[in-house]
Write a protein that holds these residues in place. Structure first.
Motif, short mmCIF file in Angstrom:
data_model
loop_
_atom_site.label_atom_id
_atom_site.label_comp_id
_atom_site.label_asym_id
_atom_site.label_seq_id
_atom_site.Cartn_x
_atom_site.Cartn_y
_atom_site.Cartn_z
N LEU A 172 116.87 -11.62 58.31
CA LEU A 172 115.99 -10.47 58.12
C LEU A 172 114.53 -10.87 58.23
O LEU A 172 113.73 -10.23 58.95
N GLU A 173 114.16 -11.93 57.55
CA GLU A 173 112.76 -12.31 57.50
C GLU A 173 112.30 -13.03 58.77
O GLU A 173 111.15 -12.90 59.18
N LEU A 174 113.19 -13.79 59.39
CA LEU A 174 112.81 -14.46 60.64
C LEU A 174 112.60 -13.47 61.77
O LEU A 174 111.73 -13.66 62.63
N GLU A 175 113.38 -12.40 61.79
CA GLU A 175 113.17 -11.35 62.80
C GLU A 175 111.81 -10.68 62.59
O GLU A 175 111.11 -10.36 63.56
N ALA A 176 111.45 -10.45 61.34
CA ALA A 176 110.14 -9.86 61.05
C ALA A 176 109.03 -10.82 61.46
O ALA A 176 107.97 -10.38 61.95
N LEU A 177 109.23 -12.12 61.26
CA LEU A 177 108.24 -13.11 61.66
C LEU A 177 108.04 -13.10 63.17
O LEU A 177 106.91 -13.14 63.67
N ARG A 217 117.45 -7.41 48.62
CA ARG A 217 116.41 -6.39 48.46
C ARG A 217 115.03 -7.03 48.60
O ARG A 217 114.13 -6.47 49.22
N ARG A 218 114.86 -8.19 48.01
CA ARG A 218 113.57 -8.87 48.11
C ARG A 218 113.28 -9.27 49.56
O ARG A 218 112.14 -9.18 50.02
N SER A 219 114.29 -9.69 50.29
CA SER A 219 114.07 -10.06 51.69
C SER A 219 113.72 -8.84 52.53
O SER A 219 112.89 -8.92 53.44
N TYR A 220 114.35 -7.71 52.24
CA TYR A 220 113.95 -6.46 52.91
C TYR A 220 112.47 -6.18 52.65
O TYR A 220 111.72 -5.76 53.55
N ALA A 221 112.05 -6.38 51.39
CA ALA A 221 110.66 -6.12 51.02
C ALA A 221 109.70 -7.08 51.72
O ALA A 221 108.65 -6.69 52.21
N GLU A 222 110.06 -8.36 51.76
CA GLU A 222 109.20 -9.35 52.41
C GLU A 222 109.14 -9.10 53.92
O GLU A 222 108.08 -9.26 54.54
N ALA A 223 110.27 -8.71 54.50
CA ALA A 223 110.27 -8.37 55.93
C ALA A 223 109.39 -7.15 56.17
O ALA A 223 108.63 -7.09 57.15
N ALA A 224 109.47 -6.15 55.28
CA ALA A 224 108.66 -4.94 55.42
C ALA A 224 107.17 -5.28 55.37
O ALA A 224 106.36 -4.69 56.09
N GLU A 225 106.80 -6.25 54.51
CA GLU A 225 105.39 -6.67 54.46
C GLU A 225 104.97 -7.30 55.78
O GLU A 225 103.85 -7.05 56.26
#
Length: 422
Positions: free
Chosen positions: A173-178, A59-67
Motif C-alpha cells: 500500500l505505502e510503496l505504491e503511494a511512494l 488502517r494506519r498504512s491506508y492513512a500513511e498512503a493517503a498522506e
C-alpha cells in the motif's frame, strides 16, 4: 562551500522543521505520528475513510498512503536533490476540520492503546534500495506472500501467517503511494523546466529524468543513488540515519569519476545538498546522522574520498543534523584525524569520534558476525545498531498500562471485581 550550497541552506532554514523551537506545543500541525513527524489532513482523512480496515496496522498504512497521495511536490529554487515533507497551508475550514480530526485521532482508544514504543530510530538496508529499487522490493514482497500458506494450519500457526500477510499488504500500500509521489515530483520538475532560464532549465530537466527512474528502479550513477536515498528516507514517518555513505555510495562515485561524468567539486555540492536535506525532517531536540571510516569485514581500513567529503559537508553546512561521526581505530590515518580535529576547532560540533575496535569487539561478543559488526551505526543520538539488521533504539521498553488492563479484564471475564484485579 559553493554559492549554491549557501542558497540551499538559506532556503531550507525557512522550512517548517528547522524553524520549530518546541514541536510539542499545539501549533498549526500536531504531533501524533511518531513524535518526529507531523501528520497532515491527508493522513487523518485516510484514517477516517478506512475505519473498516481488517487491522489497526492496515488502517494506519491506508492513512500513511493517503498522506503521500495528498502530498504536493516541493522543489526549491536552487536544490539539485529533492523530496521534502509536505506541510500544507490550510484554509480556515480545512484547519477547523484538521483540528477536529486530530482530536478524534488522539482520543481514539485504538491509537492510544496501540501506540507503544517508537518504530523508527533504526537503520535501513540502503544498499538494497540502491541495488534493486522499489520495484525489486515489491517483487520480493509478492514472492514472500506467495510462499505463505493461508489454509494449512499444520504448516503455519494461522495467526502468525495472517500477521505476516497483513504486514506485506501494508508494505505494498505505502510503496505504491511512494511511486505515485515520485512520478508527480518528476512531472513537477518537467513543468518548472519549461519556464526556467538556463542553466536552471537543464538542471530541472536532469532532475526530472532522475526522478522518473529512482527510487522505483536501481540507481545507475552517483546522483541517482543520492536522490534515491533522500527521496525514500524523506517520505518515511520517522527518523532513519544515512548509515555508512562512504561505503554504499563509493562504487557509484568512483565509476562516475572514472567515466568523466562527475568531478569531485560537483560531487561535494551534491553531498552538501544531501546532508542539508536531513535538517528539513529532524527537529532540534532529535538527531539523525551517519558514520564514515572504520574497517571492513577483512579488517581493512575504510577510508576514501567520500570519507573526507562527508566530513567536509559537516563544515560546509554547519547544521545540528546530520550528526556525523568518524569511526576511529589503530589504522585510521593521521591525515583524516587531523582534518576532523581541524573541523571541530572551528566551533562545529561534528564529527563525533567512535571507538571502532571496541564497538566491533563488543558486538561480536554479543553474537554478531564480524561482517555485521563492522557495519554499525549510531541510529539517532548515540545508540549502536547494525545497519539493516537491528530493530532497536533507546526507547523500546515501555509498558502500555491501559492495554495491559484491557487484556487482563478480558482474560478474567466480565464479572471480575476491582479487588480481584488488584
Amino acid at each position: 562551500m559553493t554559492w549554491r550550497t549557501q542558497k540551499i541552506r538559506e532556503e531550507y532554514l525557512k522550512m517548517p522543521v528547522p524553524q520549530e523551537d518546541n514541536p510539542y506545543l499545539d501549533k498549526k500541525y500536531k504531533h501524533f505520528c511518531t513524535g518526529d513527524r507531523w501528520i497532515t489532513l491527508g493522513f487523518l482523512e485516510g484514517w477516517l475513510a478506512h475505519e473498516d480496515a481488517p487491522t489497526t496496522r492496515r488502517r494506519r498504512s491506508y492513512a500513511e498512503a493517503a498522506e503521500l497521495y495528498a502530498a504536493q511536490p516541493i522543489i526549491t529554487e536552487h536544490e539539485l536533490l529533492t523530496g521534502h515533507l509536505y506541510l500544507p497551508e490550510y484554509t480556515p475550514e480545512e484547519q477547523k476540520r484538521y483540528d477536529q480530526l486530530c482530536e478524534m485521532f488522539r482520543m481514539s482508544s485504538v491509537t492510544l492503546l496501540e501506540r507503544g514504543p517508537r518504530i523508527d530510530h533504526l537503520s535501513l538496508d540502503l544498499e538494497k534500495l540502491l541495488r534493486i529499487g522499489i520495484s525489486g522490493i515489491v517483487a520480493e514482497i509478492h514472492a514472500r506472500m506467495a510462499e505463505l500458506n493461508l489454509q494449512d494450519r499444520n504448516v503455519y500457526p494461522e495467526f502468525e501467517v495472517m500477521k505476516q500477510y497483513d504486514f506485506y499488504e501494508c508494505c505494498l500500500l505505502e510503496l505504491e503511494a511512494l511511486k505515485d509521489l515520485q512520478k508527480r515530483y518528476a512531472q513537477k520538475a518537467r513543468e518548472m523546466a519549461e519556464t526556467a532560464p538556463e542553466p536552471r532549465k537543464a538542471e530541472l530537466s536532469q532532475m526530472a529524468e532522475i526522478l522518473e527512474w529512482v527510487p522505483e528502479h536501481p540507481a545507475r550513477n552517483f546522483r541517482e543513488a543520492l536522490q534515491s536515498v533522500q527521496f525514500f528516507l524523506g517520505t518515511l514517518f520517522g527518523l532513519y540515519p544515512l548509515n555508512r555513505p562512504d561505503r554504499y555510495l563509493y562504487p557509484y562515485y568512483a565509476e562516475d569519476v572514472r567515466a568523466g561524468v562527475l568531478t569531485r567539486d560537483e560531487a561535494q555540492e551534491l553531498i552538501d545538498n544531501f546532508c542539508l536535506h536531513v535538517s528539513t525532517r529532524v527537529f532540534s531536540r532529535a538527531a539523525c546522522g551517519f558514520i564514515v571510516g572504520g574497517q571492513d569485514a577483512q579488517g581493512n581500513l575504510v577510508e576514501n574520498e567520500l570519507t573526507y567529503m562527508f566530513l567536509t559537508a559537516l563544515e560546509h553546512i554547519r547544521m545540528p543534523d546530520p550528526n556525523g561521526a568518524l569511526a576511529v581505530n589503530d589504522q585510521t590515518s593521521d591525515d583524516i584525524l587531523h582534518y576532523s580535529v581541524e573541523i571541530l576547532s572551528k566551533g562545529i560540533t561534528h564529527p563525533a569520534f567512535y571507538n571502532d575496535s571496541a564497538i566491533v569487539e563488543s558486538l561480536m561478543r554479543y553474537g554478531c558476525s564480524r561482517e555485521d559488526a563492522v557495519n554499525y551505526i549510531h541510529t539517532t543520538c548515540a545508540e549502536i545498531s547494525v545497519v539493516g539488521k537491528t530493530k532497536s533504539h533507546t526507547g523500546p521498553f515501555m509498558v502500555a498500562l491501559p492495554k495491559t488492563l484491557k487484556e487482563t479484564v478480558r482474560a478474567c471475564g466480565k464479572e471480575t471485581t476491582f479487588a480481584q484485579l488488584q
